[in-house]
Design a protein around this motif. Structure first.
Motif, PDB file in Angstrom:
ATOM      1  N   UNK A  39       0.808  -1.222   0.000  1.00 51.02           N
ATOM      2  CA  UNK A  39       0.000   0.000   0.000  1.00 51.02           C
ATOM      3  C   UNK A  39       0.842   1.274   0.000  1.00 51.02           C
ATOM      4  N   UNK A  40       1.998   1.255   0.678  1.00 52.80           N
ATOM      5  CA  UNK A  40       2.852   2.431   0.678  1.00 52.80           C
ATOM      6  C   UNK A  40       3.391   2.699  -0.723  1.00 52.80           C
ATOM      7  N   UNK A  41       3.787   1.637  -1.414  1.00 53.23           N
ATOM      8  CA  UNK A  41       4.252   1.791  -2.785  1.00 53.23           C
ATOM      9  C   UNK A  41       3.162   2.307  -3.708  1.00 53.23           C
ATOM     10  N   UNK A  42       1.932   1.852  -3.500  1.00 54.07           N
ATOM     11  CA  UNK A  42       0.813   2.312  -4.331  1.00 54.07           C
ATOM     12  C   UNK A  42       0.564   3.804  -4.140  1.00 54.07           C
TER      13      UNK A  42
ATOM     14  N   UNK B 183      -2.483  10.494  -2.163  1.00 50.57           N
ATOM     15  CA  UNK B 183      -3.521   9.526  -2.494  1.00 50.57           C
ATOM     16  C   UNK B 183      -4.813  10.198  -2.957  1.00 50.57           C
ATOM     17  N   UNK B 184      -4.963  11.507  -2.674  1.00 50.47           N
ATOM     18  CA  UNK B 184      -6.249  12.162  -2.883  1.00 50.47           C
ATOM     19  C   UNK B 184      -6.703  12.138  -4.335  1.00 50.47           C
ATOM     20  N   UNK B 185      -5.801  12.437  -5.266  1.00 50.30           N
ATOM     21  CA  UNK B 185      -6.201  12.468  -6.677  1.00 50.30           C
ATOM     22  C   UNK B 185      -6.663  11.084  -7.137  1.00 50.30           C
ATOM     23  N   UNK B 186      -5.929  10.058  -6.760  1.00 51.02           N
ATOM     24  CA  UNK B 186      -6.343   8.698  -7.111  1.00 51.02           C
ATOM     25  C   UNK B 186      -7.696   8.370  -6.488  1.00 51.02           C
ATOM     26  N   UNK B 187      -7.909   8.830  -5.251  1.00 54.21           N
ATOM     27  CA  UNK B 187      -9.174   8.558  -4.562  1.00 54.21           C
ATOM     28  C   UNK B 187     -10.346   9.219  -5.292  1.00 54.21           C
ATOM     29  N   UNK B 188     -10.151  10.456  -5.745  1.00 52.43           N
ATOM     30  CA  UNK B 188     -11.220  11.159  -6.467  1.00 52.43           C
ATOM     31  C   UNK B 188     -11.542  10.468  -7.785  1.00 52.43           C
TER      32      UNK B 188
ATOM     33  N   UNK C 224      -9.256   1.534   0.063  1.00 53.67           N
ATOM     34  CA  UNK C 224      -8.245   0.565  -0.317  1.00 53.67           C
ATOM     35  C   UNK C 224      -7.261   0.373   0.830  1.00 53.67           C
ATOM     36  N   UNK C 225      -6.328  -0.568   0.625  1.00 56.21           N
ATOM     37  CA  UNK C 225      -5.311  -0.811   1.646  1.00 56.21           C
ATOM     38  C   UNK C 225      -4.501   0.454   1.914  1.00 56.21           C
ATOM     39  N   UNK C 226      -4.253   1.240   0.868  1.00 55.00           N
ATOM     40  CA  UNK C 226      -3.494   2.479   1.036  1.00 55.00           C
ATOM     41  C   UNK C 226      -4.246   3.460   1.929  1.00 55.00           C
ATOM     42  N   UNK C 227      -5.565   3.569   1.733  1.00 59.10           N
ATOM     43  CA  UNK C 227      -6.368   4.457   2.578  1.00 59.10           C
ATOM     44  C   UNK C 227      -6.357   3.990   4.020  1.00 59.10           C
ATOM     45  N   UNK C 228      -6.423   2.696   4.219  1.00 58.68           N
ATOM     46  CA  UNK C 228      -6.420   2.159   5.581  1.00 58.68           C
ATOM     47  C   UNK C 228      -5.078   2.416   6.262  1.00 58.68           C
TER      48      UNK C 228
END
Length: 244
Positions: free
Chosen positions: A69-72, A148-153, A165-169
């Motif tokens: 998740x950190x890499x993502x 992560x925000x742009x990917x989340x949007x 996702x795992x990255x958000x968690x």
């Protein structure tokens, strides 16, 4: 009771007369035919567990758990490709000793039933960085959240996927850990700071600066231990100068 050393130059095992690692070891008296005075004082209540934290190994364990998740997050928020991200994650990160020290203390506390955890810290600069770790983690979580925000949007608006996702968690866990650790450090009912110094001018000046830095961070120091004080005794040129 558990006593943990966060000092990279480990001396706790020497003081207790036993080899230590990052896994707590049960210490029971007598440690040796003639244990040191310090070891005897620590053990006069019975048994204790002791450990010396290994920051690089702890970071390796943490990174193995959270690498994907950190890499993502780094891929989503930067121009780096996966190979560059992997190379970045393998670098020695400044301040990682302090960060891993705090995470390891939290881990040991959460997985145990110790009534008391004593943290034997490194000299002043290292210790102040250790105690600033919650703010460092909170800032890191904020930066990762922005990456992560742009990917989340895009995920929410175009793919219609709203679940985290795992990255958000991971970002959420880091932020929560920072809040909980900061609150615990500033809670006098759960955490007590004892400053140890020497009866020398430079040490006393460093003590004043260190305690002032902690008070600015909202951390109170109510106890001070002055070590290596010479008791009154017969005339001795060296001892007399130290006593003076």
């Amino acid at each position: 009771m558990l006593i943990v050393s966060t000092d990279p130059a480990h001396s706790l095992g020497d003081a207790l007369d036993v080899p230590l690692s990052s896994t707590p070891r049960r210490i029971t008296p007598p440690l040796a035919p003639r244990p040191s005075p310090r070891a005897s004082r620590l053990l006069h209540h019975g048994w204790l567990d002791a450990a010396e934290l290994d920051a690089p190994r702890a970071y390796g364990r943490w990174l193995k758990q959270h690498r994907r998740p950190l890499g993502e997050i780094l891929e989503h928020g930067t121009w780096l490709d996966r190979g560059d991200v992997d190379a970045l994650l393998d670098l020695a990160i400044p301040g990682i000793d302090e960060l891993m020290g705090m995470i390891e203390i939290d881990r040991l506390a959460a997985r145990s039933s110790y009534d008391l955890i004593v943290v034997d810290t490194a000299p002043t600069g290292h210790t102040l960085r250790l105690l600033a770790t919650p703010e460092t983690v909170a800032a890191a979580a904020e930066v990762l959240g922005e990456l992560q925000q742009q990917h989340r949007l895009i995920r929410e608006q175009l793919a219609r996927v709203g679940r985290p996702e795992a990255a958000d968690r991971l970002i959420s866990v880091l932020a929560e850990q920072a809040r909980e650790t900061a609150a615990r450090l500033r809670d006098p009912d759960r955490t007590r700071f004892v400053w140890v110094t020497l009866p020398e001018e430079l040490s006393l000046a460093e003590t004043g600066d260190g305690i002032a830095a902690l008070e600015r961070a909202g951390i109170a120091v109510r106890e001070l231990v002055v070590s290596r004080v010479l008791a009154d005794g017969g005339s001795c040129p060296i001892c007399d100068r130290r006593r003076a």
